[in-house]
Write a protein that holds these residues in place. Structure first.
Motif, PDB file in Angstrom:
ATOM      1  N   ALA A   4       8.123 -10.270  -1.869  1.00 21.23           N
ATOM      2  CA  ALA A   4       7.747  -9.881  -3.234  1.00 21.23           C
ATOM      3  C   ALA A   4       6.755  -8.723  -3.219  1.00 21.23           C
ATOM      4  O   ALA A   4       6.845  -7.798  -4.043  1.00 21.23           O
ATOM      5  CB  ALA A   4       7.165 -11.079  -3.971  1.00 21.23           C
ATOM      6  N   LEU A   5       5.808  -8.754  -2.281  1.00 17.81           N
ATOM      7  CA  LEU A   5       4.845  -7.660  -2.161  1.00 17.81           C
ATOM      8  C   LEU A   5       5.548  -6.348  -1.809  1.00 17.81           C
ATOM      9  O   LEU A   5       5.273  -5.291  -2.387  1.00 17.81           O
ATOM     10  CB  LEU A   5       3.796  -8.003  -1.112  1.00 17.81           C
ATOM     11  N   ARG A   6       6.442  -6.402  -0.829  1.00 14.29           N
ATOM     12  CA  ARG A   6       7.134  -5.189  -0.404  1.00 14.29           C
ATOM     13  C   ARG A   6       8.161  -4.717  -1.428  1.00 14.29           C
ATOM     14  O   ARG A   6       8.521  -3.538  -1.457  1.00 14.29           O
ATOM     15  CB  ARG A   6       7.798  -5.429   0.942  1.00 14.29           C
ATOM     16  N   LYS A   7       8.626  -5.642  -2.268  1.00 13.69           N
ATOM     17  CA  LYS A   7       9.509  -5.237  -3.348  1.00 13.69           C
ATOM     18  C   LYS A   7       8.713  -4.582  -4.471  1.00 13.69           C
ATOM     19  O   LYS A   7       9.194  -3.660  -5.132  1.00 13.69           O
ATOM     20  CB  LYS A   7      10.261  -6.459  -3.875  1.00 13.69           C
ATOM     21  N   TYR A   8       7.492  -5.057  -4.691  1.00 14.25           N
ATOM     22  CA  TYR A   8       6.662  -4.481  -5.754  1.00 14.25           C
ATOM     23  C   TYR A   8       6.244  -3.054  -5.391  1.00 14.25           C
ATOM     24  O   TYR A   8       6.165  -2.186  -6.254  1.00 14.25           O
ATOM     25  CB  TYR A   8       5.425  -5.352  -5.966  1.00 14.25           C
ATOM     26  N   VAL A   9       5.929  -2.832  -4.103  1.00 16.73           N
ATOM     27  CA  VAL A   9       5.625  -1.478  -3.611  1.00 16.73           C
ATOM     28  C   VAL A   9       6.710  -1.130  -2.588  1.00 16.73           C
ATOM     29  O   VAL A   9       6.612  -1.525  -1.427  1.00 16.73           O
ATOM     30  CB  VAL A   9       4.218  -1.407  -2.978  1.00 16.73           C
ATOM     31  N   PRO A  10       7.775  -0.444  -2.995  1.00 15.97           N
ATOM     32  CA  PRO A  10       8.921  -0.234  -2.096  1.00 15.97           C
ATOM     33  C   PRO A  10       8.538   0.553  -0.840  1.00 15.97           C
ATOM     34  O   PRO A  10       7.565   1.316  -0.806  1.00 15.97           O
ATOM     35  CB  PRO A  10       9.910   0.548  -2.971  1.00 15.97           C
ATOM     36  N   ARG A  11       9.339   0.339   0.190  1.00 14.68           N
ATOM     37  CA  ARG A  11       9.105   1.036   1.461  1.00 14.68           C
ATOM     38  C   ARG A  11       9.412   2.522   1.331  1.00 14.68           C
ATOM     39  O   ARG A  11       8.740   3.358   1.951  1.00 14.68           O
ATOM     40  CB  ARG A  11       9.980   0.389   2.538  1.00 14.68           C
ATOM     41  N   THR A  12      10.419   2.850   0.508  1.00  6.58           N
ATOM     42  CA  THR A  12      10.782   4.245   0.298  1.00  6.58           C
ATOM     43  C   THR A  12       9.943   4.819  -0.827  1.00  6.58           C
ATOM     44  O   THR A  12       9.954   4.294  -1.950  1.00  6.58           O
ATOM     45  CB  THR A  12      12.272   4.354  -0.060  1.00  6.58           C
ATOM     46  N   ARG A  13       9.239   5.872  -0.548  1.00  6.10           N
ATOM     47  CA  ARG A  13       8.352   6.457  -1.550  1.00  6.10           C
ATOM     48  C   ARG A  13       9.138   7.068  -2.715  1.00  6.10           C
ATOM     49  O   ARG A  13       8.589   7.265  -3.802  1.00  6.10           O
ATOM     50  CB  ARG A  13       7.463   7.531  -0.918  1.00  6.10           C
ATOM     51  N   LYS A  14      10.397   7.343  -2.502  1.00  2.61           N
ATOM     52  CA  LYS A  14      11.205   7.897  -3.580  1.00  2.61           C
ATOM     53  C   LYS A  14      11.445   6.884  -4.700  1.00  2.61           C
ATOM     54  O   LYS A  14      11.736   7.264  -5.833  1.00  2.61           O
ATOM     55  CB  LYS A  14      12.554   8.376  -3.032  1.00  2.61           C
ATOM     56  N   GLU A  15      11.364   5.610  -4.372  1.00  3.69           N
ATOM     57  CA  GLU A  15      11.588   4.571  -5.372  1.00  3.69           C
ATOM     58  C   GLU A  15      10.325   4.235  -6.160  1.00  3.69           C
ATOM     59  O   GLU A  15      10.370   3.383  -7.049  1.00  3.69           O
ATOM     60  CB  GLU A  15      12.112   3.299  -4.701  1.00  3.69           C
ATOM     61  N   TRP A  16       9.229   4.845  -5.829  1.00  4.87           N
ATOM     62  CA  TRP A  16       8.005   4.617  -6.605  1.00  4.87           C
ATOM     63  C   TRP A  16       8.165   5.233  -7.988  1.00  4.87           C
ATOM     64  O   TRP A  16       8.811   6.276  -8.163  1.00  4.87           O
ATOM     65  CB  TRP A  16       6.801   5.241  -5.910  1.00  4.87           C
ATOM     66  N   LEU A  17       7.534   4.613  -8.965  1.00  4.56           N
ATOM     67  CA  LEU A  17       7.602   5.105 -10.336  1.00  4.56           C
ATOM     68  C   LEU A  17       6.630   6.241 -10.593  1.00  4.56           C
ATOM     69  O   LEU A  17       6.648   6.827 -11.676  1.00  4.56           O
ATOM     70  CB  LEU A  17       7.327   3.963 -11.324  1.00  4.56           C
ATOM     71  N   ALA A  18       5.728   6.525  -9.663  1.00  6.46           N
ATOM     72  CA  ALA A  18       4.774   7.629  -9.775  1.00  6.46           C
ATOM     73  C   ALA A  18       4.393   8.058  -8.368  1.00  6.46           C
ATOM     74  O   ALA A  18       4.775   7.431  -7.366  1.00  6.46           O
ATOM     75  CB  ALA A  18       3.544   7.228 -10.576  1.00  6.46           C
ATOM     76  N   GLU A  19       3.619   9.127  -8.273  1.00  4.65           N
ATOM     77  CA  GLU A  19       3.265   9.659  -6.964  1.00  4.65           C
ATOM     78  C   GLU A  19       2.192   8.823  -6.268  1.00  4.65           C
ATOM     79  O   GLU A  19       2.259   8.596  -5.074  1.00  4.65           O
ATOM     80  CB  GLU A  19       2.774  11.110  -7.114  1.00  4.65           C
ATOM     81  N   ASP A  20       1.168   8.364  -6.998  1.00  7.03           N
ATOM     82  CA  ASP A  20       0.113   7.573  -6.385  1.00  7.03           C
ATOM     83  C   ASP A  20       0.269   6.115  -6.783  1.00  7.03           C
ATOM     84  O   ASP A  20       1.011   5.766  -7.713  1.00  7.03           O
ATOM     85  CB  ASP A  20      -1.280   8.096  -6.807  1.00  7.03           C
ATOM     86  N   ILE A  21      -0.452   5.240  -6.087  1.00  3.65           N
ATOM     87  CA  ILE A  21      -0.284   3.798  -6.237  1.00  3.65           C
ATOM     88  C   ILE A  21      -0.799   3.302  -7.582  1.00  3.65           C
ATOM     89  O   ILE A  21      -0.236   2.369  -8.175  1.00  3.65           O
ATOM     90  CB  ILE A  21      -0.987   3.059  -5.065  1.00  3.65           C
ATOM     91  N   GLU A  22      -1.861   3.895  -8.114  1.00  2.96           N
ATOM     92  CA  GLU A  22      -2.421   3.420  -9.376  1.00  2.96           C
ATOM     93  C   GLU A  22      -1.440   3.646 -10.527  1.00  2.96           C
ATOM     94  O   GLU A  22      -1.170   2.732 -11.325  1.00  2.96           O
ATOM     95  CB  GLU A  22      -3.752   4.122  -9.650  1.00  2.96           C
ATOM     96  N   ARG A  23      -0.898   4.855 -10.612  1.00  2.00           N
ATOM     97  CA  ARG A  23       0.069   5.123 -11.670  1.00  2.00           C
ATOM     98  C   ARG A  23       1.371   4.355 -11.453  1.00  2.00           C
ATOM     99  O   ARG A  23       2.037   3.959 -12.412  1.00  2.00           O
ATOM    100  CB  ARG A  23       0.328   6.622 -11.753  1.00  2.00           C
TER     101      ARG A  23
END
Length: 488
Positions: free
Chosen positions: A143-162
């Motif tokens: 669940a943790l790794r799904k919340y912050v995906p391994r691939t940075r392209k799947e992030w909803l923003a560039e940094d972790i806070e956003r």
């Protein structure tokens, strides 16, 4: 299926036969987390201190324990398997979100000036390496790794806070849409009633009616007996003078019997009708009642989990605020201590310089002959004038005290006179000695200092007076001798 063909495409060298197996393992892990081999970069170990790693491990362990407790509560609700699985997945997502937020606040508390890029890289390396999250169970780790995906392209923003802010907003909107769709689907479904077995419904109604009639009949009989006894006793008091009081117990017995019968009959009738109706209605709508109980339990569990998550977030915020306050207070205390140390050192330097100057002045004053002569004269004058003032005060105070004691002498048989004289002489002695000593000290010191300062002038004056006296004596002697010779 595991993409074995891609592993076979690797051309192993003779000296390294483990390359195909490593490639196969890498592809297997990529397939398990839903990523392609090209999008699975190597994750470096987090560059964190041991203290920070221990604190993060304790934080994750607490979240894991709370998540497992809530999963047990969800399991006890005895839902349908698909619904239970979805609810447990939702619980893990909420605790994964709370754990990521608390890790971010912990990293900020250890390094308040951390940049967004370094914070994002630290969270990424913590979650996708086993140095910190390796001790967690696979479900929460996934669940943790799904919340912050391994691939940075799947992030909803560039940094972790956003990314976290966007993730929370996305999940909130998705949850609202899903609930709206489910509510619409449920409202459109036809109302399905559970099949009703008439024989079973009749048995439930008879059992409910029998139990209610027994219970309410017993209560009604007891109340009727008490009320009938009281009413019969009151009715029997009217003819009591004619029956010598026998009508009161007779009336109580008759009234109690009638009241008990009436109350038992009424209670049994009401219990029979009400219990039968209640039992039949409850049996017919038993499915709806069970759904309501399950709904209430689910709402209670969701409310408790939401409150626990909010409490964890508040606790993390309070920890960070407390650490910031402690650091600020420590900085202020250090600044105040530095200023106080500098002030104390400056004051000690000034005091030492003043002490040295005072010591030099005192040594010069002590070595001065005029000061020595003034000190000796002041001591002598204080002793002489103090003794004289004490004697005068003793005599004057005794006289005044004796005079004051004359007034009450008639009432004290003359004892007030010597007592007043003793008190007055003691007070006069103290005051006279103090006044004389002070005057003698000041006057003697001033006279001695002045005399020593003008000693040469005084010596010259004494020498001149001595010469004048000798000249005058010689002149008188000459005149006396001349007069004597002329006479002869």
């Amino acid at each position: 299926a595991i993409p074995i063909q891609a592993a076979r495409a690797v051309n192993p060298q003779p000296q390294d036969r483990w390359v195909p197996l490593q490639a196969c393992a890498r592809l297997t892990m990529a397939a398990m987390v839903g990523e392609s081999p090209e999008e699975s970069p190597e994750v470096p170990e987090p560059d964190l201190s041991m203290e920070l790693q221990d604190q993060l491990k304790r934080c994750l362990t607490e979240h894991e324990a709370c998540c497992e407790k809530e999963e047990v509560q969800v399991r006890r609700l005895q839902m349908q398997p698909d619904r239970e699985l979805a609810e447990r997945e939702h619980v893990r997502e909420r605790y994964a979100e709370a754990a990521v937020i608390e890790m971010m606040t912990t990293l900020k508390s250890f390094d308040p000036e951390i940049s967004k890029e370094k914070l994002s890289n630290d969270i990424y390396s913590i979650l996708h390496s086993d140095a910190v999250v390796g001790h967690l169970n696979p479900q929460l780790k996934g669940a943790l790794r799904k919340y912050v995906p391994r691939t940075r392209k799947e992030w909803l923003a560039e940094d972790i806070e956003r990314h976290i802010a966007a993730k929370r907003a996305f999940l909130r909107v998705l949850d609202q849409k899903l609930r709206r769709v489910l509510d619409d689907a449920v409202s459109r479904l036809p109302v399905a009633t559970a099949p009703c077995d008439r024989a079973a419904a009749a048995r439930v109604a008879l059992l409910s009616a029998g139990g209610a009639s027994l219970l309410l009949g017993a209560y009604g009989g007891a109340l009727g007996f008490a009320g009938g006894t009281a009413a019969g006793s009151l009715a029997g008091t009217v003819p009591a003078p004619l029956t010598l009081g026998l009508s009161i117990p007779a009336g109580a017995a008759v009234g109690g019997s009638l009241g008990a019968c009436t109350g038992m009959l009424a209670g049994a009738t009401v219990g029979l009708v009400g219990g039968g109706a209640t039992g039949s209605i409850a049996y017919i709508y038993r499915a709806d009642l069970q759904d309501g109980v399950v709904y209430v339990r689910t709402k209670a569990a969701a409310s408790s989990s939401c409150a626990r998550t909010k409490a964890l977030e508040t606790t993390g915020y309070l920890k960070v605020s407390a650490i910031d306050a402690i650091d600020s207070a420590r900085a202020h205390v250090n600044g105040f201590a530095r200023v106080a140390i500098e002030a104390v050192s400056d004051a000690s330097t000034v005091a030492s310089k003043a002490a040295l100057v005072s010591k030099e002045q005192v040594s010069l004053a002590v070595q001065d002959r005029a000061f020595q002569a003034g000190a000796v004269s002041a001591a002598g004058g204080a002793v002489a004038a103090g003794a004289g003032g004490g004697a005068v005060g003793l005599m004057t105070g005794g006289a005044v005290g004796a005079a004051c004691g004359v007034v009450p002498a008639l009432f004290t048989f003359g004892l007030s006179i010597p007592i007043g004289a003793a008190i007055g002489s003691g007070a006069g002695l103290c005051l006279g000695a103090a006044a004389g000593g002070t005057a003698g000290f000041v006057g003697g010191g001033a006279a001695g200092y002045g005399a020593y300062s003008r000693r040469e002038e005084i010596c010259d004056g004494l020498s001149g007076a001595r010469h004048r006296a000798s000249d005058l004596a010689q002149l008188l002697k000459t005149k006396l001798v001349g007069d004597k010779g002329g006479t002869c």
